[in-house]
Design a protein around this motif. Structure first.
Motif, mmCIF file in Angstrom:
data_model
loop_
_atom_site.group_PDB
_atom_site.id
_atom_site.type_symbol
_atom_site.label_atom_id
_atom_site.label_comp_id
_atom_site.label_asym_id
_atom_site.label_seq_id
_atom_site.Cartn_x
_atom_site.Cartn_y
_atom_site.Cartn_z
ATOM 1 N N PRO A 97 0.826 -1.205 0.000
ATOM 2 C CA PRO A 97 0.000 0.000 0.000
ATOM 3 C C PRO A 97 0.865 1.263 0.000
ATOM 4 C CG PRO A 97 -0.797 -1.570 1.630
ATOM 5 C CD PRO A 97 0.521 -2.094 1.144
ATOM 6 N N GLN A 102 -5.160 3.401 -6.182
ATOM 7 C CA GLN A 102 -4.611 4.325 -5.183
ATOM 8 C C GLN A 102 -3.477 5.166 -5.770
ATOM 9 O OE1 GLN A 102 -3.352 2.698 -1.478
ATOM 10 N NE2 GLN A 102 -5.395 2.079 -0.810
ATOM 11 N N ALA A 104 -5.139 9.099 -2.130
ATOM 12 C CA ALA A 104 -5.013 7.772 -2.719
ATOM 13 C C ALA A 104 -5.978 6.786 -2.074
ATOM 14 C CB ALA A 104 -3.584 7.266 -2.577
ATOM 15 N N GLU A 105 -6.066 6.835 -0.754
ATOM 16 C CA GLU A 105 -6.947 5.890 -0.046
ATOM 17 C C GLU A 105 -8.409 6.137 -0.358
ATOM 18 O OE1 GLU A 105 -4.010 4.907 3.744
ATOM 19 O OE2 GLU A 105 -5.497 6.515 3.912
ATOM 20 N N ARG A 142 0.551 3.996 1.628
ATOM 21 C CA ARG A 142 0.834 4.496 2.975
ATOM 22 C C ARG A 142 2.035 3.780 3.582
ATOM 23 N NH1 ARG A 142 -1.371 7.515 6.852
ATOM 24 N NH2 ARG A 142 -3.275 7.883 5.658
ATOM 25 N N ARG A 196 -4.647 7.699 -8.315
ATOM 26 C CA ARG A 196 -5.280 8.846 -7.665
ATOM 27 C C ARG A 196 -4.211 9.790 -7.112
ATOM 28 N NH1 ARG A 196 -10.033 9.845 -4.744
ATOM 29 N NH2 ARG A 196 -11.053 8.537 -6.323
#
Length: 590
Positions: A128, A211, A201-202, A130, A214
């Motif tokens: 991910p 994600q 993104a999330e 993050r 974005r």
């Protein structure tokens, strides 16, 4: 047993080498979390923006070369931004300029690094967003101990910051002074910028590709582009000694996307060496290897001798002369001919026992070379080391970072982030970073291979390397150092690929380079016959080189180059090494 400053690391799980230990260890964390080499490299790239801000930043650029476990064909990731739509030769001439400044908003190309790292994650990442950005956000928000060169750089430009760039002074002067070595420094505005990208993104849902896409759109078309557009319009002092507004608009940022392209390659002594195309200087290394092959077996070169120093330097002068005459993003570059054995043999025939004091580009396919009017100014101080040489006006040479990663699945990447360093342009306060100054590598003369034009890439010095054997990637390497990057890499490759030295031994060995061609950095000066050597080569070698006509400058014993390297050995063993010069680069792995 040959002495080395550190061991060459070996393992089977994963290896990382970068120019800062925090970036190396952050990348290793991604591997430990189950991520691949591309997750790790992107993580390191964002961390390097924070911990080496004098060497790179989000407003800069990054080229990389990758090979995946599924397809080992080397591919170039181009994160080199282009000249803005308003960047015309006439615009600069109307301002009374004959050279593009080496600092300030007027010299900025469109930022490319962030979109490139995100594109890498979109196409090859597994973790991910993050997770990948977490270390960079943490170091920016909660602080990291500053390396001494950060404070040294800020001290050099302190008057510029206090007098003309107040937003930079607000970020980089701690209570009115530069950061002290090991002092905790923070950049909460940049932490907020990354956090906003992650939150955006999330909002696209759990799909990783969605994600990242974005986040890319948010960067190019959202708050980042808006802040760049607004701030770029404000006049600021630059290395010309005058105040100028920048040229980048929100439309320029929105119009640029990083891209994938084929690598330039050369088959050489059982290996295939892959570089960027001739929009960068990468093929100069390939040309140097090709010419050396025409001079005899490179394995016979004694790289401790004056003869080998002379030979490699004269070869590099010829390759860099061709860089000046032929390389450029919009140019018709005769690369096939430049890398051909016939052309290499014609170049090898030019090398004699004495140092050449001329810039001697060739005439591939019978074409006449074109060169800029070069001797334009005085060098910006001592430009001999792998750390940046910074002038009081923010002009910088020898800047850059590097990271290499190899994972247990067979993925390999070599990346050279640079530009957007804290001294290049005033800080955009809402974003926590500044723009770059890569436009200084264009010429303001018509008809040259690297003449300025809107929408094209500057002929950058950034030049990662990937090496394959029997179609399988076996080595990724690179070094900061501006025009010296491929010169130091040439010595490393000769020592490792044909000399049989291990990675760390090849990195630790004494280095040298020539300055006998126009610098890529403002004020674009040249030093005919210039040769810089580490003094470990010894007085006898130095004196023989001087006797051959080289204009020799001795540098400190451990001062030239900041090489990184990772390798895949037979049987799947991974190895890594990093440069001890500057006491900053480290390899990690297991």
């Amino acid at each position: 047993m040959t002495f080395t400053t550190r061991p060459t690391l070996r393992g089977t799980f994963g290896m990382v080498s970068s120019t800062h230990w925090l970036a190396s260890q952050s990348a290793m964390r991604m591997l430990e979390l189950g991520g691949n080499a591309f997750d790790a490299a992107a993580c390191a790239g964002f961390v390097l923006h924070v911990v080496e801000p004098h060497l790179n930043g989000p407003g800069g650029e990054v080229p990389a070369i990758v090979a995946t476990a599924e397809d080992p064909t080397p591919r170039v990731l181009c994160g080199q931004g282009v000249a803005p739509a308003g960047a015309t030769i006439q615009h600069f001439r109307d301002l009374g300029l004959s050279l593009i400044p080496g600092s300030g908003p007027l010299a900025a190309a469109v930022p490319g690094a962030v979109d490139a790292w995100l594109l890498l994650l979109r196409d090859h990442g597994t973790l991910p967003l993050r997770t990948v950005l977490e270390p960079a956000i943490d170091y920016a928000r909660n602080g990291h101990p500053a390396v001494g060169r950060v404070g040294d750089t800020v001290a050099t430009v302190q008057e510029l910051f206090t007098e003309y760039w107040p937003t930079s002074a607000a970020l980089w002067l701690q209570n009115g002074r530069p950061p002290a070595p090991n002092e905790l420094i923070k950049n909460p505005a940049y932490a907020d910028t990354l956090e906003r990208l992650v939150l955006s993104a999330e909002g696209a849902g759990p799909d990783l590709v969605a994600q990242v896409e974005r986040a890319r759109v948010t960067w190019r078309e959202g708050f980042v582009a808006e802040a760049i557009d607004e701030f770029s319009r404000l006049p600021h002092r630059d290395s010309s000694g005058e105040d100028h507004a920048g040229l980048i608009t929100g439309a320029d940022v929105a119009g640029f996307t990083a891209s994938w392209e084929d690598a330039a390659t050369l088959d050489w002594h059982g290996h295939t060496v892959a570089k960027t195309g001739p929009w960068g200087q990468g093929p100069a290394l390939l040309q140097s290897l090709a010419v050396l092959a025409e001079l005899g077996d490179p394995a016979d070169l004694d790289l401790t001798s004056a003869e080998a120093v002379h030979t490699t330097v004269e070869v590099m002068k010829l390759s860099y002369a061709d860089r000046e005459a032929w390389y450029g993003d919009a140019a018709d570059v005769p690369l096939k001919t430049l890398l051909s054995p016939t052309y290499a043999a014609s170049r090898a025939a030019l090398i004699g026992a004495e140092a050449s004091l001329e810039l001697r580009p060739g005439s591939p396919d019978g074409r006449r070379p074109s060169l800029a009017s070069v001797a334009t100014g005085k060098e910006l101080g001592d430009a001999t080391t792998g750390e940046p040489t910074v002038a009081a006006d923010g002009g910088t040479r020898g800047d850059t970072c590097h990271v290499d990663v190899a994972d247990r699945w067979g993925n390999v990447i070599s990346a050279t982030p640079s530009g957007g360093w804290l001294q290049s342009s005033p800080t955009i306060p809402s974003l926590g970073f500044c723009l770059g100054s890569r436009l200084q590598m264009f010429w303001l003369e018509e008809g040259l291979a690297s003449s300025l034009a809107p929408g094209i890439r500057p002929r950058t010095t950034l030049t990662p390397t990937l090496v394959l054997r029997d179609g399988v990637p076996v080595l990724a390497c690179g070094s900061p150092g501006g025009d010296q990057q491929d010169q130091w890499q040439l010595l490393f490759l000769l020592r490792h690929l044909t000399g049989g030295q291990e990675l760390q031994e090849a990195i630790d060995a004494p280095a040298w380079h020539t300055t006998g061609f126009p610098s890529s950095f403002y004020p674009r000066a040249t030093e005919p016959g210039g040769l810089v050597i580490e003094n470990r080569l010894g007085a006898a070698v130095r004196d023989e080189l001087a006797g051959r006509g080289h204009v020799v400058t001795e540098s400190d014993a451990w001062s030239l180059g900041r090489l990184c390297a990772v390798a895949r050995e037979p049987g799947g063993v991974l190895s890594a090494a990093a440069n001890p010069r500057g006491m900053q680069g480290y390899a990690v792995g297991r």
